[in-house]
Motif scaffolding. Structure first.
Motif, mmCIF file in Angstrom:
data_model
loop_
_atom_site.group_PDB
_atom_site.id
_atom_site.type_symbol
_atom_site.label_atom_id
_atom_site.label_comp_id
_atom_site.label_asym_id
_atom_site.label_seq_id
_atom_site.Cartn_x
_atom_site.Cartn_y
_atom_site.Cartn_z
ATOM 1 N N PHE A 134 -76.104 6.455 -26.785
ATOM 2 C CA PHE A 134 -75.464 7.210 -27.865
ATOM 3 C C PHE A 134 -75.783 8.672 -27.647
ATOM 4 C CE2 PHE A 134 -75.790 8.282 -32.660
ATOM 5 C CZ PHE A 134 -74.508 8.812 -32.648
ATOM 6 N N VAL A 171 -70.327 6.700 -28.170
ATOM 7 C CA VAL A 171 -71.072 5.474 -28.467
ATOM 8 C C VAL A 171 -70.771 4.462 -27.356
ATOM 9 C CG1 VAL A 171 -71.373 3.604 -30.135
ATOM 10 C CG2 VAL A 171 -70.822 5.910 -30.949
ATOM 11 N N VAL A 199 -75.344 5.484 -37.473
ATOM 12 C CA VAL A 199 -75.083 4.752 -36.218
ATOM 13 C C VAL A 199 -76.347 4.019 -35.763
ATOM 14 C CG1 VAL A 199 -74.586 5.033 -33.761
ATOM 15 C CG2 VAL A 199 -73.189 6.235 -35.440
ATOM 16 N N THR A 242 -76.130 0.085 -30.409
ATOM 17 C CA THR A 242 -75.642 0.860 -29.261
ATOM 18 C C THR A 242 -76.508 0.611 -28.034
ATOM 19 O OG1 THR A 242 -77.019 2.735 -29.851
ATOM 20 C CG2 THR A 242 -74.750 2.781 -30.634
#
Ligand SMILES: Cc1cc2nc3c(=O)[nH]c(=O)nc-3n(C[C@H](O)[C@H](O)[C@H](O)COP(=O)(O)OP(=O)(O)OC[C@H]3O[C@@H](n4cnc5c(N)ncnc54)[C@H](O)[C@@H]3O)c2cc1C
Length: 460
Positions: free
Chosen positions: A252, A270, A243, A249
Motif C-alpha cells: 500500500f 492498493v 485501509v 493489503t
C-alpha cells in the motif's frame, strides 16, 4: 611488509587494489554527497579472510567501510577517514533455503535479484520482501539499514525479518547471533537477549555481517492493483487508517508528482493478493466498497481503466513507484527517507512542496505505509550530475527535508553523516552517550566506518 602487501597476503593480488582508477568508483556513491578519499578496496571471499583483514586493520589502525550494493544514496559506504572499502560482493552464496521453516540463509553479497530469481526457480511458493531499489543492491545491506520491501505493509520492515546472523566483530571474533548460536537451525532470533540490534541501523560501525537468515513468506498466486485518487491532502491519514484497519493489503503506497499534469493528485495504490481467485475478488469488492464511502462525498475516486503500462509497473515485484526520477535530464536521483507518524503526512506534504519550489525543483513523492503504524515518506529530488550548482541545490533541499522531518517528530532514515548528527543533537543525551559507549566497547580502536553515529559528547 606494508599494508598493501599484507592485504595481498590475505586475499591474493587480484582481490585488492590501490590503483586510483579502480578506487574512483568507491570514492563516491550515486547520491548528491561529495566524493571522499579511499586508500584500498578489498574483496574477501571467506569469513576467515574477513577475520584476518579485521585483525590487520586493528594492528595498523586502518578504517574499514563495508560495502554491499552501495545504493543508500547517502554515502554510507564512502569512507569518511580513508582506509579500505570492504566490498562484500564476492561472498554471494545462497547457503540454504528452508521451505518448512521459511527462511533463506545467505552471504552478504547476495543481491535482491539473485535471491528473487533463486526463489522463483527453486521455491516458487516463497518470496522475500524486495525493495524498489536497483536489483544489484544486497539483501543484507538493505536489512541492516532497516529498509522495506514490497510486502512490508503486510509483514513489517525488513530488519524485523532477520532470524539471525554471523558477524565478524571489530576485534576479530566470529560471533553467531540468534538460534544459530544454540541450534543448527537459523529459524528464529529469540527467545534470547536481542543481540541483532547491535548490528542493525549502525551503518557497519559495529561489525561485518558474513551470514544472515531472512524470513521468507508465502507467495500468493493471484495479485491485482486498485488505484484511488484525491486532491484533499488532509484526508490522507484517515484513508490510511481505514485501509490498514481492514488488514487486507499486500502493499500500500501513495504517489504524487507535479509533472505530467495528470499525476498531480494524490494516488493511493492498493496491491491485493490471494491464494484463490475468489479470495482476490472478495478483497477487491471490499476495497471498492470502502472507497465508495469516501466517494459519497466526492473526495476519493476510483481510477477506472488504469493504463496497462501503469498496472504492470505497480504489479511488478518490486513495483516501480518512482515514475519520474529524471526530471532534470542528468541522471541524478536522491531522496530523503523520512519515517513519519501517519498524522504528520499532510503537513510534510505541504512543506515538502515549499522546499522543492524554493530550490527550483519539481516535487515528487512516494510513500510506503508500514504496517499502518508509520509511513516511509520519500521527498524525491532529481538533479543533473554534470551541474555542480544543481547538486548543491539538491544537498540543500535534502538538509531542509531532514530538518523538517525532525521538526515534525519523525525519524530520518538512512541519513548521511550530517543527518545523523542532526538526529543525535536532538536525541536524549543519555541515549547518545549509550550509543558511544556500545561503539567503544565493540570497536575499541574505532576502525569500523568511522564518522558515522559519532557526536562530540563534550566529555559527558
Ligand atoms: C531508485 C531507488 C529506490 C530505492 N527504493 C528503496 C526501497 O523501496 N526500500 C528500501 O529499503 N530502500 C530503497 N532504496 C535505498 C537502497 O538502495 C536500498 O535500501 C538498498 O537495498 C541498500 O542496500 P545496499 O546493498 O545498497 O547497501 P549498502 O549501501 O552497500 O550498505 C548500507 C549500509 O550497510 C553497511 N553494510 C553493508 N553490508 C554490510 C555487511 N555485510 N556488514 C556490515 N555492514 C554492512 C554499509 O557500510 C552501509 O552503512 C532505494 C534506492 C534507490 C536508488
Amino acid at each position: 611488509m606494508d599494508t598493501f602487501g599484507q592485504l595481498i597476503d590475505i586475499v591474493g593480488k587480484d582481490r585488492v587494489s590501490d590503483s586510483q582508477e579502480e578506487l574512483f568508483i568507491y570514492s563516491r556513491d550515486p547520491g548528491a554527497q561529495p566524493p571522499r578519499q579511499v586508500d584500498y578496496v578489498v574483496m574477501p571471499k571467506t569469513v576467515e579472510e574477513v577475520r584476518k583483514i579485521v585483525l590487520l586493520a586493528n594492528r595498523e589502525k586502518i578504517p574499514i567501510t563495508p560495502l554491499g550494493g552501495g545504493f543508500t544514496l547517502s554515502a554510507l559506504v564512502v569512507p569518511n577517514r580513508g582506509g579500505m572499502v570492504l566490498d562484500m560482493k564476492l561472498m554471494d552464496r545462497i547457503i540454504e533455503v528452508n521451505e518448512i521453516n521459511r527462511y533463506a540463509l545467505i552471504e552478504p553479497g547476495v543481491s535482491q535479484a539473485a535471491l528473487q530469481s533463486h526463489l522463483k526457480k527453486h521455491h516458487p511458493n516463497l518470496q522475500h520482501s524486495t525493495p524498489e531499489a536497483p536489483p544489484t543492491v544486497t539483501v543484507v545491506g538493505n536489512a541492516l539499514i532497516q529498509g522495506h520491501g514490497h510486502i512490508s505493509p503486510r509483514y513489517g520492515i525488513n530488519s524485523d525479518m532477520i532470524n539471525g546472523m554471523e558477524v565478524v566483530l571489530p576485534t576479530g571474533e566470529v560471533c553467531k547471533i540468534g538460534s544459530c548460536s544454540v541450534s543448527p537451525s537459523w529459524f528464529t532470533r529469540g527467545p534470547l537477549p536481542d543481540l541483532p540490534g547491535l548490528f542493525i541501523g549502525w551503518y557497519g560501525t559495529t561489525g561485518i555481517v558474513t551470514k544472515l537468515s531472512m524470513k521468507l513468506y508465502p507467495k500468493p498466486e493471484y495479485r491485482d492493483v486498485l488505484a484511488f485518487s484525491t486532491d484533499d491532502v488532509d484526508l490522507i491519514p484517515e484513508v490510511i487508517f481505514k485501509v490498514t484497519q481492514l488488514d487486507l493489503t499486500e502493499d500500500f503506497f501513495l504517489i504524487s508528482q507535479e509533472k505530467p499534469d495528470w499525476m498531480n493528485h494524490v494516488f493511493f495504490i492498493v496491491i491485493i493478493s490471494g491464494h484463490f481467485e475468489e479470495e482476490l475478488e472478495l478483497k477487491k469488492s471490499i476495497f471498492k466498497k470502502l472507497f465508495r464511502e469516501f466517494k459519497g462525498e466526492e473526495r476519493v475516486k476510483l481510477v477506472k481503466d488504469l493504463h496497462p503500462a501503469l498496472r504492470k509497473r505497480f504489479l511488478d515485484v518490486p513495483p516501480l513507484a518512482a515514475l519520474a526520477a529524471d526530471f532534470r535530464k542528468g541522471g541524478g536521483f536522491e531522496y530523503t527517507g523520512a519515517i513519519l507518524p501517519i498524522d504528520k503526512v499532510p503537513e510534510a506534504w505541504k512543506k515538502g512542496i515549499e522546499i522543492s519550489h524554493k530550490h527550483g525543483m519539481i516535487c515528487s513523492y512516494v510513500h510506503q505505509v508500514l504496517l499502518g503504524h508509520s509511513v516511509m515518506f520519500g521527498f524525491n529530488y532529481s538533479f543533473n550530475r554534470a551541474d555542480e550548482k544543481d547538486i548543491e541545490k539538491t544537498r540543500k533541499a535534502l538538509e531542509e527535508s531532514n530538518q523538517l522531518t525532525l521538526d515534525l517528530g519523525g525519524m530520518i532514515w538512512k541519513g548521511e553523516v550530517g543527518a545523523q548528527r542532526l538526529t543525535m543533537e536532538k536525541m536524549d543525551p543519555n541515549t547518545a552517550q549509550l550509543i558511544q559507549k556500545i561503539k567503544r566497547l565493540l570497536d575499541p580502536n574505532g576502525i569500523m566506518n568511522p564518522g558515522n553515529w559519532e557526536i562530540d559528547t563534550g566529555g559527558r
